[in-house]
Write an enzyme that holds these catalytic residues in place. Structure first.
Site, PDB file in Angstrom:
ATOM      1  N   ASN A 129       0.796  -1.219   0.000  1.00  0.00           N
ATOM      2  CA  ASN A 129       0.000   0.000   0.000  1.00  0.00           C
ATOM      3  C   ASN A 129       0.833   1.276   0.000  1.00  0.00           C
ATOM      4  OD1 ASN A 129       0.526  -1.068   2.760  1.00  0.00           O
ATOM      5  ND2 ASN A 129      -0.329   0.903   3.392  1.00  0.00           N
ATOM      6  N   CYS A 302      -2.932   5.001   8.175  1.00  0.00           N
ATOM      7  CA  CYS A 302      -3.054   4.499   9.547  1.00  0.00           C
ATOM      8  C   CYS A 302      -1.840   4.819  10.406  1.00  0.00           C
ATOM      9  CB  CYS A 302      -3.261   2.985   9.511  1.00  0.00           C
ATOM     10  SG  CYS A 302      -4.573   2.447   8.405  1.00  0.00           S
TER      11      CYS A 302
END
Length: 354
Positions: A129, A302
């Site tokens: 990611n 995150c």
């Protein structure tokens, strides 16, 4: 999605009235449309709230059915994989994290050497990611199949962007997320190979083959399927176009900022991802100066501003990890936008050097 928020508001599990039947039919059609894109039977698709829940269901759900044993993953995985593995470690499982190479990839040999007689499950993401590298899933899956080990892949970043057929790749469990391919946030899915045993994480009404209790969100599921269909329709063209724009972005930065370094392998890699490091720059100043002009980050959404664990894992120093930019391109990106991004980054670097 709009009619399923208002007109067709029925619970898809309530099939004794028209509203419920309408919603149930919409969910069934959406499940079939998504399954067709994956070339699997629709019954193997379990809807979740996103890839994070799918990862948890895959990892916790399968490990707990097998009892204590050994689990393998990679130190560059998303925290939605690393954190469930940490929980399993607290429950008595042993966890080995393979060390990614400096290009972000692992090798089949690394996995082969890490598997033990008590290895229960291996989890390797399809596409990273942060740096976009594509792991050699087919080769890794073959090793697992030959050793009788279940193989899971977090494919949230890959689905809709590259060909992804779980059976062709030999994957047993695959996590998906709608919002990574322009679908709504809050919906995802887990693909389960027939015969793979899972323990549910929550209990209630028995929805989703008893693996994921709770009322299904019809509008989100319909939106997920619509996004998948659009993604499949332009996937190859989009891959080519975005790859060209990504190369334009990299070449422009490299020409004007000779010190810039690329993170992760240039290939195999997602076409719409570019992760760079600007050595010697103050990461906080760099991001602060870019904020009015460019939506970028130094790590995952995150990370809460902490240095990227992915960049640290592939050998970047803390300072270099903070002075890195994760840049993404999408359907709306134009060549002009790329040139503006190059100019903004060059200006921000020049401002620190003067």
């Amino acid at each position: 999605m709009a009619p399923y928020w208002t007109d067709h508001w029925g619970n898809p599990s309530s099939r004794q009235h028209r509203q419920g039947l309408t919603a149930s039919a919409a969910v069934a059609l959406a499940r079939r449309q998504i399954a067709e894109a994956l070339d699997i039977d629709p019954d193997r698709l379990i809807f979740t709230s996103g890839a994070t829940e799918a990862n948890n269901l895959a990892l916790l759900g399968h490990a707990r059915t097998r009892g204590c044993g050994h689990l393998i993953s990679v130190n560059t995985e998303h925290h939605a994989v690393l954190d469930p593995l940490a929980q399993l470690q607290r429950e008595g499982f042993q966890v080995s994290l393979l060390q990614a190479q400096s290009n972000g990839l692992i090798t089949p040999t690394q996995l082969e050497e890490a598997i033990r007689p008590d290895t229960r499950l291996v989890s390797v993401m399809a596409a990273n990611n942060e740096i976009g590298v594509l792991q050699p899933l087919k080769e890794l899956a073959e090793i697992c199949r030959n050793r009788g080990v279940v193989f899971h892949s977090d494919a949230a970043q890959a689905f809709g962007h590259i060909p992804l057929e779980p059976d062709n790749l030999g994957l047993d469990l695959v996590s998906l997320s709608a919002h990574k391919l322009y679908g709504p946030k809050g919906i995802g899915a887990l693909v389960i190979r027939e015969g793979v045993q899972l323990q549910p994480l929550q209990w209630g009404g028995g929805q989703e083959a008893g693996l994921r209790a709770g009322t299904l969100p019809s509008p989100l599921i319909v939106g997920f399927a619509a996004a998948v269909q659009e993604a499949m329709a332009d996937r190859d063209e989009r891959h080519t176009r975005l790859g060209g724009l990504r190369d334009q972005l990299w070449n422009g930065l490299n020409d004007q900022l000779p010190a810039v370094e690329r993170n992760g392998a240039a290939a195999p890699c997602l076409a719409h991802n570019l992760n760079i490091t600007l050595p010697g720059m103050s990461g906080s100043r760099l991001h602060r100066s870019l904020r009015p002009h460019l939506a970028c980050s130094s790590g995952s959404a995150c990370s809460n501003g902490a240095p990227s664990h992915v960049l640290l894992a592939i050998g970047r120093s803390r300072a270099d990890a903070e002075a890195s930019l994760r840049l993404s391109l999408g359907r709306s990106t134009t060549a002009n936008a790329v040139e503006q991004a190059i100019a903004s980054i060059v200006e921000a670097v020049d401002a620190q050097q003067t």
